[in-house]
Design a protein around this motif. Structure first.
Motif, PDB file in Angstrom:
ATOM      1  N   VAL A  16       0.812  -1.224   0.000  1.00 45.76           N
ATOM      2  CA  VAL A  16       0.000   0.000   0.000  1.00 45.76           C
ATOM      3  C   VAL A  16       0.846   1.276   0.000  1.00 45.76           C
ATOM      4  N   VAL A  17       2.118   1.178   0.420  1.00 44.26           N
ATOM      5  CA  VAL A  17       3.026   2.336   0.401  1.00 44.26           C
ATOM      6  C   VAL A  17       4.373   1.859  -0.117  1.00 44.26           C
ATOM      7  N   GLU A  18       4.956   2.629  -1.052  1.00 42.11           N
ATOM      8  CA  GLU A  18       6.267   2.308  -1.602  1.00 42.11           C
ATOM      9  C   GLU A  18       7.147   3.550  -1.588  1.00 42.11           C
ATOM     10  N   GLN A  19       8.401   3.340  -1.941  1.00 43.17           N
ATOM     11  CA  GLN A  19       9.349   4.444  -2.126  1.00 43.17           C
ATOM     12  C   GLN A  19       9.573   5.250  -0.837  1.00 43.17           C
ATOM     13  N   LEU A  20       9.786   4.559   0.261  1.00 40.03           N
ATOM     14  CA  LEU A  20      10.216   5.202   1.505  1.00 40.03           C
ATOM     15  C   LEU A  20      11.723   5.024   1.603  1.00 40.03           C
ATOM     16  N   PHE A  21      12.451   6.124   1.698  1.00 42.04           N
ATOM     17  CA  PHE A  21      13.914   6.060   1.643  1.00 42.04           C
ATOM     18  C   PHE A  21      14.554   6.374   2.998  1.00 42.04           C
ATOM     19  N   ASP A  60      12.248  -4.016   2.693  1.00 43.38           N
ATOM     20  CA  ASP A  60      13.182  -3.216   1.912  1.00 43.38           C
ATOM     21  C   ASP A  60      13.524  -4.015   0.655  1.00 43.38           C
ATOM     22  N   SER A  61      13.252  -3.434  -0.512  1.00 41.52           N
ATOM     23  CA  SER A  61      13.465  -4.177  -1.753  1.00 41.52           C
ATOM     24  C   SER A  61      14.928  -4.531  -1.959  1.00 41.52           C
ATOM     25  N   ALA A  62      15.843  -3.789  -1.329  1.00 40.14           N
ATOM     26  CA  ALA A  62      17.269  -4.098  -1.458  1.00 40.14           C
ATOM     27  C   ALA A  62      17.670  -5.290  -0.599  1.00 40.14           C
ATOM     28  N   TYR A  63      16.852  -5.625   0.416  1.00 35.58           N
ATOM     29  CA  TYR A  63      17.157  -6.721   1.327  1.00 35.58           C
ATOM     30  C   TYR A  63      15.877  -7.534   1.535  1.00 35.58           C
TER      31      TYR A  63
END
Length: 458
Positions: free
Chosen positions: A330-335, A359-362
């Motif tokens: 429901v929420v993406e792109q949190l840095f 986290d898409s990186a992990y």
């Protein structure tokens, strides 16, 4: 603050921390001449527990803190030569006065120090320390340390943390006309070792509404208990009790009544990693968010984050109410890993529901906050070792969670009446997303807001 810590993603953006090295209990919490002062147990020579001093910081707004010089240091050959341990501060006719536990040769005894400074930078220890030479000889106790002091009329009173062998934790009550000559009266409260531990550290005793509250930090279970009851004629009669925080990472809290009339509390957030990791990091420990305590109908405790925290909110994401089945992003792109999340959700027909931070990186790392039939559960998975979930009993149905993620700290406030704290150590955030889920049925989302949070550090 040492530069090497500024890029450490396990440190916090909006929770208070010492500049470096080891910190533990909040001490001497006070509002003095318009500023909040937070003293704390501090080892200035390394990130592991050692010869403890009193660190010191000051804030005008409960958010942004100025680090000040160390307030108390051990005195060679003195009653605190092995450490200036926990204590509190009171206003004695305009003189700021600390009562703390001096540690020497494995014993802790009450000591006093005073300051006349506007901002409490310089402290002078009483030449006659310790002000209590020994604990009562007739008591068969396990330990004797940590202080909560208050005034009634012209007399001062204090409770000291202790425990009776084979019985349970205890808070011992003393009184004094001048903060220097102390008379032992009786136990203020005695616990059951099977219910609240064998030793009570860091007692805090205060009026709340038309009742009094005693909070104690328990050995060996590492939890903080509260007792609500009546207090009259130096006698406290507990009527109910509970856990101040459902997690084992919150400990040794201290509170004050500030100039807004609020009962304001900080607690120490313990680490959840081993000494090797602490030595490599160069620091240990954080403070909880400032928490506001109040008394609800039915004499139950209400716990909420101080509203000042809302001033740190930056970009907001809102998810519209909806039905939830299975799992959906429901929420993406949190840095950033400095977030506040408000979740109002009803488990409805689902056997479990909640949210997952990924986290898409992990992809092997996650934080899951679940409402189940058995209660609220927090599970942090770093992809290498699986931590034991923190859990809090909670009936199924509709609940509101305020979730504060900050570096390696997670504080979850439950329906403004409880809190559950966790520590976890994930990789540096790259691109976080938030999923909602429901298992074996349908859950109803009433509200979901996510804020990125500002840092309190320059």
């Amino acid at each position: 603050m040492q530069i090497k810590h500024l890029t450490d993603h396990h440190r916090t953006a909006y929770h208070f921390q010492a500049p470096s090295n080891w910190m533990n209990d909040p001490n001497g919490l006070v509002q003095w001449k318009g500023n909040y002062h937070l003293f704390y147990q501090y080892h200035p020579h390394g990130p592991l527990f050692g010869k403890i001093h009193w660190g010191h910081a000051m804030s005008a707004d409960l958010l942004h803190w100025t680090h000040l010089p160390i307030a108390l240091s051990p005195t060679d050959g003195g009653p605190d030569e092995d450490g200036c341990w926990s204590g509190c501060m009171v206003n004695n006719q305009g003189t700021a006065t600390i009562v703390y536990s001096g540690n020497a040769h494995g014993r802790q005894l009450p000591c006093v120090a005073t300051s006349q400074d506007e901002d409490l930078r310089t402290w002078h220890k009483y030449a006659g320390n310790p002000v209590v030479a020994d604990w009562p000889a007739e008591l068969d106790i396990v330990e004797f340390r940590d202080h909560c002091v208050w005034q009634e009329g012209e007399m001062w009173y204090q409770v000291i943390g202790s425990g009776f062998k084979g019985v349970g934790g205890a808070a011992l009550l003393y009184r004094s006309p001048d903060l220097l000559q102390w008379e032992y009266l009786q136990p203020l409260c005695v616990g059951n070792k099977d219910e609240s531990g064998i030793m009570w550290e860091c007692p805090d005793f205060f009026p709340l509404g038309d009742k009094h509250v005693l909070t104690v930090s328990s050995i060996p279970d590492g939890l903080v208990y509260y007792f609500i009851g009546t207090y009259q004629n130096a006698t406290f009669t507990p009527e109910s009790q509970g856990l101040l925080d459902g997690g084992k990472h919150f400990y040794a809290p201290q509170s004050i009544r500030d100039d807004q009339g609020r009962r304001l509390m900080f607690g120490w957030l313990r680490e959840g990693r081993d000494d090797t990791d602490l030595l490599q990091a160069g620091w240990a420990g954080a403070m909880s968010l400032p928490r506001i305590l109040s008394l609800q109908s039915g004499d139950t405790l209400a716990i909420e984050p101080a509203p000042e925290i809302e001033q740190l909110r930056l970009r907001r994401r809102t998810v519209e109410p909806r039905s939830i089945t299975d799992q959906q992003t429901v929420v993406e792109q949190l840095f950033t890993n400095a977030l506040e999340i408000t979740l109002d959700i009803d488990s409805h027909t689902a056997t479990g529901c909640g949210l997952v931070l990924r986290d898409s990186a992990y992809p092997e790392e996650s934080i899951s906050i679940s409402l189940r039939e058995t209660g609220l559960s927090i599970e942090a998975n770093n992809g290498r070792t699986r931590q034991e979930p923190e859990q809090y009993p909670l009936a199924p149905g509709r609940h509101t969670l305020r979730i504060f993620l900050d570096g390696s700290v997670l504080e979850v406030f439950i329906d403004a009446r409880a809190c559950l704290t966790e520590r976890f150590y994930h990789s540096a955030p790259r691109r976080l997303s938030l999923d909602l889920f429901a298992r074996d049925g349908e859950a109803i989302l009433h509200q979901l807001d996510v804020w990125e949070m500002a840092t309190i550090w320059q």
